[in-house]
Design a protein around this motif. Structure first.
Motif, PDB file in Angstrom:
ATOM      1  N   VAL A   1       0.848  -1.197   0.000  1.00  0.00           N
ATOM      2  CA  VAL A   1       0.000   0.000   0.000  1.00  0.00           C
ATOM      3  C   VAL A   1       0.882   1.245   0.000  1.00  0.00           C
ATOM      4  N   ASP A   2       0.267   2.385  -0.274  1.00  0.00           N
ATOM      5  CA  ASP A   2       0.969   3.666  -0.102  1.00  0.00           C
ATOM      6  C   ASP A   2      -0.016   4.725   0.355  1.00  0.00           C
ATOM      7  N   ARG A   3       0.529   5.868   0.710  1.00  0.00           N
ATOM      8  CA  ARG A   3      -0.310   7.022   1.046  1.00  0.00           C
ATOM      9  C   ARG A   3      -0.662   7.748  -0.242  1.00  0.00           C
ATOM     10  N   ASP A   4      -1.929   8.070  -0.385  1.00  0.00           N
ATOM     11  CA  ASP A   4      -2.451   8.678  -1.607  1.00  0.00           C
ATOM     12  C   ASP A   4      -1.878  10.092  -1.773  1.00  0.00           C
ATOM     13  N   LEU A   5      -1.300  10.351  -2.946  1.00  0.00           N
ATOM     14  CA  LEU A   5      -0.740  11.678  -3.207  1.00  0.00           C
ATOM     15  C   LEU A   5      -1.803  12.763  -3.114  1.00  0.00           C
ATOM     16  N   GLY A   6      -3.045  12.404  -3.422  1.00  0.00           N
ATOM     17  CA  GLY A   6      -4.133  13.382  -3.337  1.00  0.00           C
ATOM     18  C   GLY A   6      -4.632  13.623  -1.930  1.00  0.00           C
ATOM     19  N   GLY A   7      -4.156  12.829  -0.977  1.00  0.00           N
ATOM     20  CA  GLY A   7      -4.558  12.962   0.431  1.00  0.00           C
ATOM     21  C   GLY A   7      -3.755  12.003   1.264  1.00  0.00           C
ATOM     22  N   PRO A   8      -2.606  12.433   1.775  1.00  0.00           N
ATOM     23  CA  PRO A   8      -1.681  11.515   2.465  1.00  0.00           C
ATOM     24  C   PRO A   8      -2.281  10.779   3.649  1.00  0.00           C
ATOM     25  N   ASP A   9      -3.448  11.210   4.146  1.00  0.00           N
ATOM     26  CA  ASP A   9      -4.094  10.483   5.228  1.00  0.00           C
ATOM     27  C   ASP A   9      -4.799   9.220   4.727  1.00  0.00           C
ATOM     28  N   ARG A  10      -4.972   9.121   3.406  1.00  0.00           N
ATOM     29  CA  ARG A  10      -5.644   7.942   2.826  1.00  0.00           C
ATOM     30  C   ARG A  10      -4.601   6.937   2.335  1.00  0.00           C
ATOM     31  N   LEU A  11      -4.881   5.651   2.577  1.00  0.00           N
ATOM     32  CA  LEU A  11      -3.997   4.587   2.102  1.00  0.00           C
ATOM     33  C   LEU A  11      -4.634   3.874   0.920  1.00  0.00           C
ATOM     34  N   ARG A  12      -3.806   3.570  -0.090  1.00  0.00           N
ATOM     35  CA  ARG A  12      -4.279   2.871  -1.295  1.00  0.00           C
ATOM     36  C   ARG A  12      -3.652   1.490  -1.365  1.00  0.00           C
ATOM     37  N   ILE A  13      -4.447   0.492  -1.678  1.00  0.00           N
ATOM     38  CA  ILE A  13      -3.921  -0.865  -1.890  1.00  0.00           C
ATOM     39  C   ILE A  13      -3.429  -0.963  -3.330  1.00  0.00           C
ATOM     40  N   LEU A  14      -2.147  -1.290  -3.496  1.00  0.00           N
ATOM     41  CA  LEU A  14      -1.543  -1.370  -4.821  1.00  0.00           C
ATOM     42  C   LEU A  14      -1.359  -2.809  -5.297  1.00  0.00           C
ATOM     43  N   HIS A  15      -1.201  -3.736  -4.359  1.00  0.00           N
ATOM     44  CA  HIS A  15      -0.854  -5.118  -4.722  1.00  0.00           C
ATOM     45  C   HIS A  15      -1.173  -5.991  -3.525  1.00  0.00           C
ATOM     46  N   THR A  16      -1.664  -7.204  -3.766  1.00  0.00           N
ATOM     47  CA  THR A  16      -1.914  -8.154  -2.695  1.00  0.00           C
ATOM     48  C   THR A  16      -1.185  -9.454  -2.982  1.00  0.00           C
ATOM     49  N   GLY A  17      -0.787 -10.122  -1.907  1.00  0.00           N
ATOM     50  CA  GLY A  17      -0.051 -11.372  -2.049  1.00  0.00           C
ATOM     51  C   GLY A  17      -0.921 -12.573  -1.748  1.00  0.00           C
TER      52      GLY A  17
END
Length: 370
Positions: free
Chosen positions: A354-370
């Motif tokens: 995951v990472d912090r969303d550039l449009g709102g660093p308080d939001r986390l985005r799932i990028l990849h799952t294992g």
């Protein structure tokens, strides 16, 4: 040494509580924010156990010791807690510290359920005394390596400090990426200032830089240097160890701390139990709980189940590991023997990049799952 007030219902008035030794980093150079989240999860679960009647009517008490990310301090705490008569040990976030604690617990014959450390080899020899909730580093970091390749990164630099944990992570990345055409260049942070990292990235034509360093420093300074260098506008910064997971990261870096992928051990959607615990942890912490807080909660849930079914005898608790079947916040927890892992292992907790969303660093985005 730090011993917080016992959970509600766990006041020791007659010495009848069931004591659990609890290891957490609460002061620097330990990762204090991780320790705070871990302890919040441990304490919440202990309070719920006591609210439900404790262990056969006896209150569960956490006897907390601060490891401060110091292996020797952790080993000494294990000695002390064993002498106090704790039924079992739990906790710890830092892998190198957990390894010291696990080695000592094994030697003393005290069951240790490790909450959050991922280093594959927690003890040099297989042991019956130690079990672990967190996934092994080799599994999580291979998933991270797959994410890098899928995102188009095959020339990867790692800014690394000397540590068994960082060296192990670099090796996992290198061994997994090499057969697939990826290369890993190691930048020795003992010899490089954060600003010098930028020149190394240019010289090595790296498209990704991974932070295998301590938090907040030098990780924050490295990020600021790379983000401010126009030559490196296309370079992805990554942090598989999870430095951006905690609110401190966003507070120190703001937008510069966004879009830095890291590993997190949560499912895409929480179960009803997980959602309830998330709400309680959020209230307790005053912020969104990290996966580390869930690891703490699950640890006590497992230990409470073992104590109820096998009693507080140390040997019987250790004998219970292969029989555990507990619905945790992130799935059913069962322990097994896994190749290359010397302890009883939950295989596996859910793993995300995951990472912090550039449009709102308080939001986390799932990028990849294992």
């Amino acid at each position: 040494m730090y011993t917080p007030p016992p959970p509600a219902g766990a006041e020791r008035t007659d010495g009848s509580s069931v004591q659990i030794g609890t290891l957490v980093p609460l002061t620097r150079p330990g990762w204090v924010e991780a320790g705070r989240h871990l302890l919040a999860g441990l304490e919440l679960a202990a309070r719920e156990v006591n609210d439900a009647g404790g262990i056969a009517g006896r209150p569960l008490e956490l006897v907390v010791r601060d490891t401060a990310a110091d292996p020797q301090k952790a080993a000494a705490a294990v000695d002390e807690l064993a002498g106090l008569g704790v039924a079992a040990l739990t906790g710890e976030y830092h892998s190198v510290v957990a390894r010291a604690a696990a080695t000592r617990a094994d030697a003393l014959g005290v069951p240790f359920l490790c909450s959050s450390a991922v280093l594959d080899v927690l003890t040099e020899q297989p042991t019956e005394w130690v079990a672990r909730i967190a996934p092994a580093q080799s599994v999580g970091w291979q998933i991270y390596a797959d994410f890098l390749l899928n995102a188009g990164h095959s020339r990867i630099a790692v800014a690394a400090e000397p540590s068994v944990y960082w060296a192990s992570g670099a090796r996992v990345l290198r061994d997994h990426l090499a057969p697939l055409g990826g290369t890993v260049v190691e930048l020795d942070m003992r010899a490089l200032a954060p600003t010098a990292v930028c020149d190394e990235l240019v010289d090595n034509r790296a498209t990704a830089l991974l932070l295998l360093v301590g938090n907040p420093e030098p990780a924050v300074s490295i990020v600021k240097s790379v983000r401010s260098d126009q030559r490196l506008a296309g370079v992805m910064i990554g942090a598989p160890a999870g430095q951006p997971e905690f609110a401190e990261w966003a507070a120190l870096l703001g937008d510069d701390g966004a879009a830095i992928p890291f590993l997190r051990y949560l499912p895409e959607r929480l179960s009803p139990l997980g959602a309830r615990v998330e709400a309680a942890l959020r209230e307790r912490l005053g912020e969104a709980p990290s996966f580390v807080a869930f690891e703490g909660y699950d640890t006590v849930a497992v230990l409470a189940d073992a104590l109820r079914s096998h009693g507080p005898d140390r040997a019987r608790i250790a004998e219970s590991w292969p029989h555990v079947a507990v619905d945790g916040t992130r799935g059913q927890i069962r322990f097994s023997r896994t190749p290359g892992i010397s302890v009883w292992q939950w295989a596996w907790a859910p793993i995300q990049v995951v990472d912090r969303d550039l449009g709102g660093p308080d939001r986390l985005r799932i990028l990849h799952t294992g």
